[in-house]
Design a protein around this motif. Structure first.
Motif, PDB file in Angstrom:
ATOM      1  N   HIS A  16      40.522 -67.965  23.271  1.00 30.20           N
ATOM      2  CA  HIS A  16      40.592 -66.351  23.618  1.00 30.20           C
ATOM      3  C   HIS A  16      41.919 -65.646  23.654  1.00 30.20           C
ATOM      4  CE1 HIS A  16      39.430 -62.826  25.453  1.00 30.20           C
ATOM      5  NE2 HIS A  16      40.494 -62.884  26.466  1.00 30.20           N
ATOM      6  N   ASP A  58      39.978 -57.520  15.317  1.00 29.81           N
ATOM      7  CA  ASP A  58      39.185 -57.429  16.272  1.00 29.81           C
ATOM      8  C   ASP A  58      38.727 -58.867  16.930  1.00 29.81           C
ATOM      9  OD1 ASP A  58      36.875 -56.789  17.926  1.00 29.81           O
ATOM     10  OD2 ASP A  58      35.588 -56.142  16.265  1.00 29.81           O
ATOM     11  N   PRO A  59      39.123 -59.186  18.047  1.00 32.57           N
ATOM     12  CA  PRO A  59      39.007 -60.257  18.773  1.00 32.57           C
ATOM     13  C   PRO A  59      37.698 -60.569  19.113  1.00 32.57           C
ATOM     14  CG  PRO A  59      40.992 -59.393  19.773  1.00 32.57           C
ATOM     15  CD  PRO A  59      40.351 -58.220  18.726  1.00 32.57           C
ATOM     16  N   GLU A  73      43.735 -61.965  15.592  1.00 37.37           N
ATOM     17  CA  GLU A  73      42.544 -61.148  15.002  1.00 37.37           C
ATOM     18  C   GLU A  73      42.698 -59.740  15.126  1.00 37.37           C
ATOM     19  OE1 GLU A  73      40.251 -62.975  13.502  1.00 37.37           O
ATOM     20  OE2 GLU A  73      40.105 -65.003  14.473  1.00 37.37           O
ATOM     21  N   ARG A 112      43.067 -65.468  19.912  1.00 34.88           N
ATOM     22  CA  ARG A 112      42.126 -64.481  18.991  1.00 34.88           C
ATOM     23  C   ARG A 112      42.952 -63.137  19.564  1.00 34.88           C
ATOM     24  NH1 ARG A 112      36.128 -66.950  19.754  1.00 34.88           N
ATOM     25  NH2 ARG A 112      36.206 -68.113  18.011  1.00 34.88           N
ATOM     26  N   GLN A 113      43.207 -62.890  20.831  1.00 29.14           N
ATOM     27  CA  GLN A 113      43.769 -61.590  21.274  1.00 29.14           C
ATOM     28  C   GLN A 113      45.000 -61.381  20.535  1.00 29.14           C
ATOM     29  OE1 GLN A 113      42.296 -59.138  23.388  1.00 29.14           O
ATOM     30  NE2 GLN A 113      40.633 -60.850  23.278  1.00 29.14           N
ATOM     31  N   LYS A 114      45.821 -62.345  19.960  1.00 25.03           N
ATOM     32  CA  LYS A 114      47.230 -62.402  19.254  1.00 25.03           C
ATOM     33  C   LYS A 114      47.036 -62.305  17.840  1.00 25.03           C
ATOM     34  CE  LYS A 114      49.878 -64.439  22.925  1.00 25.03           C
ATOM     35  NZ  LYS A 114      50.670 -65.614  23.316  1.00 25.03           N
ATOM     36  N   PRO A 123      35.819 -62.369  15.319  1.00 20.13           N
ATOM     37  CA  PRO A 123      37.121 -63.057  14.710  1.00 20.13           C
ATOM     38  C   PRO A 123      36.485 -63.521  13.462  1.00 20.13           C
ATOM     39  CG  PRO A 123      35.514 -64.341  16.520  1.00 20.13           C
ATOM     40  CD  PRO A 123      35.212 -63.003  16.549  1.00 20.13           C
TER      41      PRO A 123
END
Length: 87
Positions: A59, A68-69, A66, A62-64, A72
């Motif tokens: 998670h 759009d987290p 993507e 993905r925040q860093k 993904p």
């Protein structure tokens, strides 16, 4: 060896564990790696915490990484199996 990651020329700050996780996924690009294998390789066979720790680190990655987290494209979940890096 430098343990640096950049995206579109922009450096991405990662914790050591996040770096190890993305590096492992990238080394096996396209292959599904199970949560259990990730846990074993990165936290060790003697880890006694919650297996969901892998999900939490995914998670954060993905925040860093993507656009759009919530949708993904780079780090994909393969339901019931694990994670796959598509880059």
């Amino acid at each position: 060896a430098a343990r640096r990651l950049s995206l579109a020329g922009r450096p991405i700050g990662l914790t050591p564990r996040e770096f190890d996780l993305i590096a492992l996924l990238m080394r096996h690009r396209g292959a599904v790696i199970s949560r259990g294998l990730l846990l074993s390789r990165l936290w060790g066979d003697d880890y006694v915490g919650d297996a969901r720790t892998v999900d939490v680190h995914i998670h954060w990655l993905r925040q860093k990484l993507e656009k759009d987290p919530a949708q993904p494209e780079r780090i994909q979940t393969v339901r019931g199996v694990g994670y796959r890096f598509e880059g």
